[in-house]
Design a protein around this motif. Structure first.
Motif, PDB file in Angstrom:
ATOM      1  N   SER A 187      10.094   7.164 -12.806  1.00 16.62           N
ATOM      2  CA  SER A 187       9.113   7.402 -13.864  1.00 16.62           C
ATOM      3  C   SER A 187       7.802   6.736 -13.495  1.00 16.62           C
ATOM      4  O   SER A 187       7.789   5.585 -13.047  1.00 16.62           O
ATOM      5  N   ILE A 188       6.705   7.454 -13.674  1.00 16.56           N
ATOM      6  CA  ILE A 188       5.396   6.875 -13.408  1.00 16.56           C
ATOM      7  C   ILE A 188       5.108   5.763 -14.413  1.00 16.56           C
ATOM      8  O   ILE A 188       4.585   4.708 -14.071  1.00 16.56           O
ATOM      9  N   ALA A 189       5.474   5.998 -15.684  1.00 21.52           N
ATOM     10  CA  ALA A 189       5.223   4.998 -16.727  1.00 21.52           C
ATOM     11  C   ALA A 189       5.991   3.705 -16.443  1.00 21.52           C
ATOM     12  O   ALA A 189       5.453   2.607 -16.586  1.00 21.52           O
ATOM     13  N   VAL A 211      10.307  16.551  -8.656  1.00 19.40           N
ATOM     14  CA  VAL A 211      10.495  17.578  -9.677  1.00 19.40           C
ATOM     15  C   VAL A 211      10.755  16.849 -10.983  1.00 19.40           C
ATOM     16  O   VAL A 211      11.349  15.770 -11.015  1.00 19.40           O
ATOM     17  N   ARG A 212      10.293  17.428 -12.082  1.00 22.50           N
ATOM     18  CA  ARG A 212      10.450  16.785 -13.381  1.00 22.50           C
ATOM     19  C   ARG A 212      11.660  17.368 -14.113  1.00 22.50           C
ATOM     20  O   ARG A 212      11.738  18.574 -14.340  1.00 22.50           O
ATOM     21  N   HIS A 213      12.606  16.503 -14.465  1.00 26.74           N
ATOM     22  CA  HIS A 213      13.769  16.904 -15.250  1.00 26.74           C
ATOM     23  C   HIS A 213      13.528  16.513 -16.701  1.00 26.74           C
ATOM     24  O   HIS A 213      13.216  15.347 -16.989  1.00 26.74           O
ATOM     25  N   LEU A 266      11.656  11.919 -13.410  1.00 24.72           N
ATOM     26  CA  LEU A 266      11.284  12.449 -12.102  1.00 24.72           C
ATOM     27  C   LEU A 266      12.433  12.316 -11.107  1.00 24.72           C
ATOM     28  O   LEU A 266      13.093  11.281 -11.041  1.00 24.72           O
ATOM     29  N   GLY A 267      12.638  13.372 -10.340  1.00 27.05           N
ATOM     30  CA  GLY A 267      13.620  13.345  -9.272  1.00 27.05           C
ATOM     31  C   GLY A 267      12.977  13.741  -7.967  1.00 27.05           C
ATOM     32  O   GLY A 267      12.071  14.573  -7.931  1.00 27.05           O
ATOM     33  N   LEU A 268      13.416  13.129  -6.884  1.00 29.92           N
ATOM     34  CA  LEU A 268      12.856  13.442  -5.575  1.00 29.92           C
ATOM     35  C   LEU A 268      13.323  14.803  -5.086  1.00 29.92           C
ATOM     36  O   LEU A 268      14.485  15.170  -5.265  1.00 29.92           O
TER      37      LEU A 268
END
Length: 319
Positions: free
Chosen positions: A21-23, A53-55, A60-62
């Motif tokens: 997660s960016i946050a 990719v965003r789940h 976030l997943g690589l």
């Protein structure tokens, strides 16, 4: 020409991959989410790949290629860390006196992380920081009173070597209630008759007024100061607008009033931020190691204490 991927950008990417997660990464490494997002976007653009990719439920997943890039970034960061360890073990490399010049309006942002962070990492280094305007710094380089300067590309002369690390275009700063605060962009023609509060430093003042002169215009200067914070306070209190290149993260003046940044339309010469050295002075190994730190910590994507260029572009355009 491809841009470099900096160690700092790799660190942001690795932290995001680790936390998913960016946050969360932002909270853990104390860097703003927009700065992390800009770093990841830069790496993706540089490599022409999608890293995440965003789940909807898992964050976030690589991607497959993202996993490979992560491994390489971790290897590079590990090797970089080892380089500093090797250098620290060499008494001939990381000890001695280092005299760093800093352009005074940059010092509050650059000095803590870049300059004094270096002396904290290497306790055998005796570091001296010298603040000054461009004229002072260039004279001290030529007098061999400083080893290098973190400054701009202003009137240096053929005897000065300059390495650009980041590009800082000019923008307009106004008070929150100023009529221009509602604009997304403004032209020099529109600015010229408006009251200008000028950052009055040697060579810097020539840079700002040259923007108007190139367009055949004369600015309406109503106040001047050699202090960035004084100029910001006058702007915040409605005395006039100002032109700046530095992008502080805070939009507040010292008296707590809010300022607003507006994009300056047209093709205007940017300030180039970088490293200045005196060609006739042979660089010590200590100086070269410090310059490597500057290259890792200062780029178009990240400058300590400043909003990133990507975030700034979105901010002033209102998007």
């Amino acid at each position: 020409m491809l841009n470099r991927i900096s160690l700092r950008q790799m660190e942001y990417f690795v932290a995001t991959a680790k936390h998913g997660s960016i946050a969360t990464a932002s909270a853990q490494i104390h860097i703003s989410s927009p700065s992390i997002s800009a770093a990841i976007a830069h790496i993706e653009a540089e490599l022409s790949v999608q890293l995440f990719v965003r789940h909807p439920s898992k964050g976030l997943g690589l991607t497959a290629i993202g996993t490979l890039v992560l491994q390489q970034c971790e290897d590079v960061l590990s090797q970089s860390s080892r380089l500093y360890e090797i250098a620290a073990e060499s008494s001939a490399a990381i000890q001695g006196s280092l005299r760093v010049g800093s352009f005074q309006s940059l010092t509050a942002m650059i000095a803590p992380e870049v300059i004094f962070g270096f002396s904290r990492a290497f306790d055998r280094v005796e570091l001296q920081m010298v603040e000054g305007d461009q004229e002072v710094l260039m004279n001290k380089l030529r007098a061999l009173e400083i080893d290098l300067a973190i400054t701009y590309d202003l009137h240096q002369g053929d005897d000065i070597e300059f390495e650009c690390l980041a590009t800082l275009p000019p923008y307009v700063l106004v008070g929150e209630v100023h009529p221009m605060a509602q604009l997304r962009t403004i032209t020099l023609e529109e600015l010229a008759p408006q009251p200008l509060v000028l950052l009055d430093l040697p060579m810097s003042r020539d840079y700002f007024t040259s923007l108007f002169a190139k367009a055949g215009l004369t600015p309406n200067i109503v106040a001047r100061s050699s202090s960035t914070e004084v100029v910001r306070s006058m702007v915040a209190n409605g005395i006039g607008y100002a032109l700046f290149n530095i992008r502080p993260k805070s939009n507040l003046s010292l008296d707590g009033k809010r300022t607003v940044r507006v994009r300056l339309a047209g093709e205007n010469r940017p300030m180039l931020l970088g490293l200045a050295t005196y060609k006739a002075m042979k660089q010590s190994r200590l100086t070269r190691v410090f310059m490597e730190r500057c290259r890792a910590y200062i780029s178009d994507q990240y400058i300590p204490g400043m909003s990133s260029s990507a975030f700034f572009d979105r901010y002033v355009s209102g998007s």
